[in-house]
Enzyme design. Structure first.
Site, mmCIF file in Angstrom:
data_model
loop_
_atom_site.group_PDB
_atom_site.id
_atom_site.type_symbol
_atom_site.label_atom_id
_atom_site.label_comp_id
_atom_site.label_asym_id
_atom_site.label_seq_id
_atom_site.Cartn_x
_atom_site.Cartn_y
_atom_site.Cartn_z
ATOM 1 N N SER A 52 0.804 -1.229 0.000
ATOM 2 C CA SER A 52 0.000 0.000 0.000
ATOM 3 C C SER A 52 0.833 1.274 0.000
ATOM 4 O O SER A 52 0.327 2.345 -0.332
ATOM 5 C CB SER A 52 -0.936 0.015 1.219
ATOM 6 O OG SER A 52 -0.201 0.178 2.415
ATOM 7 N N LYS A 169 0.714 4.607 7.015
ATOM 8 C CA LYS A 169 0.262 5.393 5.865
ATOM 9 C C LYS A 169 0.894 6.785 5.940
ATOM 10 O O LYS A 169 1.568 7.129 6.910
ATOM 11 C CB LYS A 169 -1.270 5.545 5.858
ATOM 12 C CG LYS A 169 -2.065 4.257 5.946
ATOM 13 C CD LYS A 169 -1.994 3.433 4.687
ATOM 14 C CE LYS A 169 -2.772 2.118 4.852
ATOM 15 N NZ LYS A 169 -2.582 1.219 3.694
#
EC number: 3.4.21.89
Length: 398
Positions: A52, A169
């Protein structure tokens, strides 16, 4: 009593020598306590399990994450097995005891969270988990299969904040910001924010011929087997960064390169806040105001889908619908003032990232720390020495 006589005789008594097993026990106990203090309050090692964050962070990167930068979080579930997160490695049982839970507190830090920081945090929707499918989002399972089927077929457990899965993230928006996305481009407080050079999305590439030597793309840094796939005759889907795709665009056998984004106003039911009145998808959503400590929001049919979970779950209030209005802790309320700051996190690999677009805000009490640098990077392909990505060792994270 003669003091010198007592002292002389007392010093003459032989001290009992520790046994080898006792020496080992003391040494191990000291090491565990010292390592736990370092891990909880200073720095901790993490690994990257998914793609990701590619190409910023690769699968197989091992990171050091600082607890000091944002201030170390005091353990909220203090009684736990050392070095285990939420599950014991062999038995599969809980690695903590939730009979004692402390309120959220954080030591003073060196700085606040800034936009574009790479942050480790506890997964916000990890409060409820189906043990048989721990890698699946419980709430998404409920939306797909129904609450009755999920709760009757699987073992459902709840987890305290600090024992939820760790995610990593990039922080796109901080408390008080307004975030939106249009045709794959993020807008922050009304201004476009292009992906960094390490961020990537999907593209459609049309070739002028079927006779293409794909080793050219390997030389450009593409993983051909994973990042290039056929769509139709002479047409392929690429996953890459903007600089990489600019090089592809200049090749004489390439006819066109176009970003692949979802159509505006096409609703995706898995996109936060799962509101049938909002036609949002992974590339088009918002605007959303990120809650800030002390900010008061009006409660109505437009705002409650966005903020109801934060008010109820993250801030611990009882929220009920009452006629045309709302009750908070049994009291009629037409507004709510937030107690915490909230953040918007997204992966750099935009089309292969489960992030805030799918589960919304990250509350400040879920923040674990700031990613500092890569101390080891390991590729599962190739020979032993070629598996180590030498160029990534001790590389800082930006």
């Amino acid at each position: 009593m003669n003091w010198k006589f007592w002292q002389k005789n007392n010093d003459a008594k032989p001290r009992k020598k520790k046994t080898k097993s006792r020496e080992w026990f003391d040494a191990i106990l000291f090491a565990v306590i010292a390592a736990t203090i370092i891990r909880v309050f200073f720095i901790e090692a993490y690994t990257i399990p998914t793609a990701s964050m590619e190409r910023s962070l690769l699968v197989g990167d091992f990171l050091f994450v600082s607890k000091v930068n944002y201030g170390a979080r005091i353990p909220m579930t203090p009684i736990a097995f050392p070095f285990a997160h939420h599950t014991m490695p062999i038995t599969g049982t809980k690695a903590y005891w939730d009979g004692v839970e402390w309120k959220y507190r954080r030591l003073p830090g060196l700085s606040d969270i800034k936009r574009n920081d790479v942050v480790v945090f506890n997964y916000p929707q990890g409060d409820t988990v189906a043990l048989e499918y721990q890698d699946q989002d419980y709430y998404q399972m409920v939306r797909s299969l129904g609450w009755k089927q999920v709760n009757s077929q699987f073992t459902i457990v709840s987890r305290p904040v600090d024992k939820r899965e760790n995610y990593i993230k990039r922080c796109i928006g901080i408390a008080g910001d307004t975030v939106s996305m249009k045709n794959g481009l993020v807008y922050l407080n009304g201004k476009p924010e292009k992906l960094k050079n390490t961020g990537q999305i999907g593209y459609e590439v049309v070739f002028k011929t079927q006779d293409v030597n794909f080793s050219v793309f390997e030389d450009m840094g593409f993983n051909v087997s994973e990042e290039i796939s056929p769509m139709s005759q002479n047409s392929y889907q690429f996953t890459g960064t903007e600089p990489m795709m600019e090089k592809v665009r200049k090749l004489d056998f390439v006819q066109s390169v176009k970003e692949l984004t979802e159509v505006d106003q096409k609703r995706d039911g898995d996109i936060f806040p799962y509101d049938p009145n909002r036609n949002w998808n992974v590339d088009n959503f918002g605007p959303i105001i990120l809650p800030k400590r002390g900010w008061t929001v009006k409660l109505d049919s437009a705002t409650m889908p966005l903020y109801e979970r934060s008010i109820r779950i993250y801030e611990g209030n009882k929220v009920e619908k009452s006629g045309k209005g709302w009750l908070i802790n049994g009291v009629p309320a037409d507004s709510y003032t937030f107690k915490m700051n909230y953040y918007w996190m997204m992966g750099d690999n935009r089309h292969k990232s489960a992030d805030s677009r799918y589960w919304g805000f990250v509350p400040e009490d879920h923040i674990v720390g700031k990613a500092l640098f890569i101390w080891m990077s390991y590729d599962t392909n190739g020979s032993f020495f070629s598996k180590i990505r030498w160029n990534r060792l001790l590389k800082g994270i930006h």
